[in-house]
Design a protein around this motif. Structure first.
Motif, PDB file in Angstrom:
ATOM      1  N   UNK A 230       0.733  -0.963   0.093  1.00  0.00           N
ATOM      2  CA  UNK A 230       0.013   0.034   0.177  1.00  0.00           C
ATOM      3  C   UNK A 230       1.012   1.202  -0.036  1.00  0.00           C
ATOM      4  N   UNK A 231       0.736   2.046  -1.088  1.00  0.00           N
ATOM      5  CA  UNK A 231       1.567   3.287  -1.051  1.00  0.00           C
ATOM      6  C   UNK A 231       0.778   4.382  -1.734  1.00  0.00           C
ATOM      7  N   UNK A 232       0.997   5.545  -1.002  1.00  0.00           N
ATOM      8  CA  UNK A 232       0.450   6.936  -1.534  1.00  0.00           C
ATOM      9  C   UNK A 232       1.581   7.422  -2.399  1.00  0.00           C
ATOM     10  N   UNK A 233       1.147   7.295  -3.672  1.00  0.00           N
ATOM     11  CA  UNK A 233       1.825   7.928  -4.894  1.00  0.00           C
ATOM     12  C   UNK A 233       2.112   9.423  -4.896  1.00  0.00           C
ATOM     13  N   UNK A 234       1.144  10.029  -4.209  1.00  0.00           N
ATOM     14  CA  UNK A 234       1.049  11.445  -3.805  1.00  0.00           C
ATOM     15  C   UNK A 234       2.634  11.948  -3.236  1.00  0.00           C
ATOM     16  N   UNK A 235       2.976  11.353  -2.408  1.00  0.00           N
ATOM     17  CA  UNK A 235       4.269  11.474  -1.598  1.00  0.00           C
ATOM     18  C   UNK A 235       5.367  11.410  -2.693  1.00  0.00           C
ATOM     19  N   UNK A 236       5.401  10.124  -3.378  1.00  0.00           N
ATOM     20  CA  UNK A 236       6.519  10.185  -4.319  1.00  0.00           C
ATOM     21  C   UNK A 236       6.304  11.282  -5.293  1.00  0.00           C
ATOM     22  N   UNK A 237       5.465  11.603  -5.627  1.00  0.00           N
ATOM     23  CA  UNK A 237       5.303  12.904  -6.766  1.00  0.00           C
ATOM     24  C   UNK A 237       5.917  14.050  -6.141  1.00  0.00           C
ATOM     25  N   UNK A 238       5.422  14.342  -4.951  1.00  0.00           N
ATOM     26  CA  UNK A 238       5.903  15.379  -4.338  1.00  0.00           C
ATOM     27  C   UNK A 238       7.381  15.515  -4.226  1.00  0.00           C
ATOM     28  N   UNK A 239       8.100  14.430  -3.774  1.00  0.00           N
ATOM     29  CA  UNK A 239       9.348  14.367  -4.077  1.00  0.00           C
ATOM     30  C   UNK A 239       9.953  14.652  -5.517  1.00  0.00           C
ATOM     31  N   UNK A 240       9.398  14.098  -6.290  1.00  0.00           N
ATOM     32  CA  UNK A 240       9.918  13.973  -7.852  1.00  0.00           C
ATOM     33  C   UNK A 240       9.742  15.744  -8.215  1.00  0.00           C
ATOM     34  N   UNK A 241       8.828  16.205  -8.039  1.00  0.00           N
ATOM     35  CA  UNK A 241       8.608  17.596  -8.183  1.00  0.00           C
ATOM     36  C   UNK A 241       9.811  18.538  -7.510  1.00  0.00           C
ATOM     37  N   UNK A 242       9.879  18.176  -6.306  1.00  0.00           N
ATOM     38  CA  UNK A 242      10.731  19.082  -5.513  1.00  0.00           C
ATOM     39  C   UNK A 242      12.111  18.904  -6.069  1.00  0.00           C
TER      40      UNK A 242
END
Length: 382
Positions: free
Chosen positions: A132-144
């Protein structure tokens, strides 16, 4: 048509030969798991819970069961007019057609699907992992990080690292080297096969990769190394939760047994991060007065009058008085008659184990193929 921020592509076309006989008639992501779910439910539910409303599912090997299970995507809130879920098998065009040659080629062949949404970012997932993973957290790191690609990694024991693609990073989490199953790993950050790409950048690499006749057309073998060689910014997103690749009988059995531990991390029934599935309506369970049940999952439509310990019974199973099931997975609509012992086994759907049989010895995992009928006192090889 409005532009999408991020869409997902789920790789679900693998044959899964190491999971045979479960994959004889279906793709690996369609295999049942955890009582009433399918393996692909995890990736789909993660997308739904992460607010991703456009998902392409890349199918190839025996997709009928997967197509039937997913339908129009209603359980995952993916029955959308603009977006939703789309099944994407290989197809013929004016220029011809071909089977998907690798993970990257599968996405390349569906660039037209991606282009119609013109996403900022593309999420690539495998359809055969339990997590189970919240992909939004991964995307936030990608954008940052202003990254071209972000790769989800998980820490593995050093003695197991040579089984994975290993990411070597600097102190800022930037990937400086990728090693595919290294004999002498330099780190323990294993790729989970989960990628976020800046779409326009990835699109260029996919096109160049498709034009290379010597390429394996694979993300791990070709796309990621090419990006690193060209100095693109690639970062690692370290995932801290439970993750399991259920590509073998052993790992599939272990992942199911993990659900039965007191501190299990999967939390099938966690209402804050729901696991959605396509369900068949059945009556409630019947637990007989002589039944003994401990540390087990008993699903809808089951009749239990025997002993079930540390096991999972899928819907519609029948365990008669005098039967004993331990450390086992019993799939849908299976009948276990009295005076039967099932010890560390996987009994596939629709099987009928008649009286006075012993399945499994508690050491190696015994597997009974779907719709098998074992006559009483069966003495042949299982």
């Amino acid at each position: 048509m409005a532009r999408k921020n991020m869409i997902a592509m789920i790789l679900a076309g693998g044959q899964g030969s190491r999971l045979s006989p479960m994959t004889k008639v279906m793709a690996k992501p369609a295999v049942s798991f955890g009582g009433k779910y399918k393996i692909i439910d995890f990736a789909l539910s993660n997308c739904s819970n992460s607010g991703i409303d456009t998902v392409g599912i890349l199918t190839q090997f025996k997709p009928q069961a997967l197509n039937s299970h997913i339908g129009i995507g209603t359980p995952w809130d993916l029955d959308r007019v603009h977006g939703g879920v789309a099944m994407l098998p290989p197809y013929m065009s004016e220029q011809g057609g071909d089977w998907y040659k690798g993970t990257a080629n599968a996405v390349y062949q569906n660039l037209t699907f991606c282009d119609q949404y013109d996403p900022e970012y593309l999420l690539i997932l495998s359809g055969d992992h339990i997590y189970k993973m919240d992909y939004r957290e991964m995307l936030s790191q990608h954008i940052a990080a202003n990254a071209a690609a972000t790769i989800a990694v998980i820490n593995v024991p050093i003695e197991e690292a040579s089984r994975f693609g290993i990411m070597n990073t600097d102190s800022d989490g930037k990937i400086v080297e990728f090693e595919e199953k290294p004999k002498h790993p330099k780190s323990t950050l294993a790729s989970m096969g989960i990628y976020i790409f800046t779409y326009r950048t990835l699109r260029e690499y996919l096109i160049r990769d498709a034009e290379n006749p010597d390429s394996d057309n694979d993300f791990g073998k070709n796309i990621i190394p090419a990006m690193l060689a060209n100095g693109e910014t690639l970062v690692a997103y370290e995932f801290k939760g439970y993750w399991k690749d259920v590509g073998t009988i052993q790992s599939f059995w272990e992942a199911n047994m993990d659900l039965l531990s007191v501190d299990n991390e999967v939390r099938l029934f966690d209402t804050s991060w729901k696991l959605f599935t396509q369900v068949k309506v059945r009556p409630s369970q019947y637990i007989g007065t002589d039944a003994v049940i401990s540390d087990s999952i008993i699903t809808e439509g089951c009749y239990v009058d025997g002993e079930v310990r540390h096991s999972i019974l899928f819907p519609g199973c029948r365990v008669e008085k005098g039967a004993r099931i331990v450390d086992s997975i019993i799939m849908e609509d299976t009948v276990i008659e009295g005076n039967v012992i099932v010890n560390k086994a996987i009994v596939l759907e629709g099987s009928h184990i008649k009286a006075s049989n012993v399945i499994g010895d508690g050491n190696e995992i015994a597997v009974i193929e779907a719709h098998t009928v074992l006559e009483p006192n069966f003495s042949g090889k299982i």
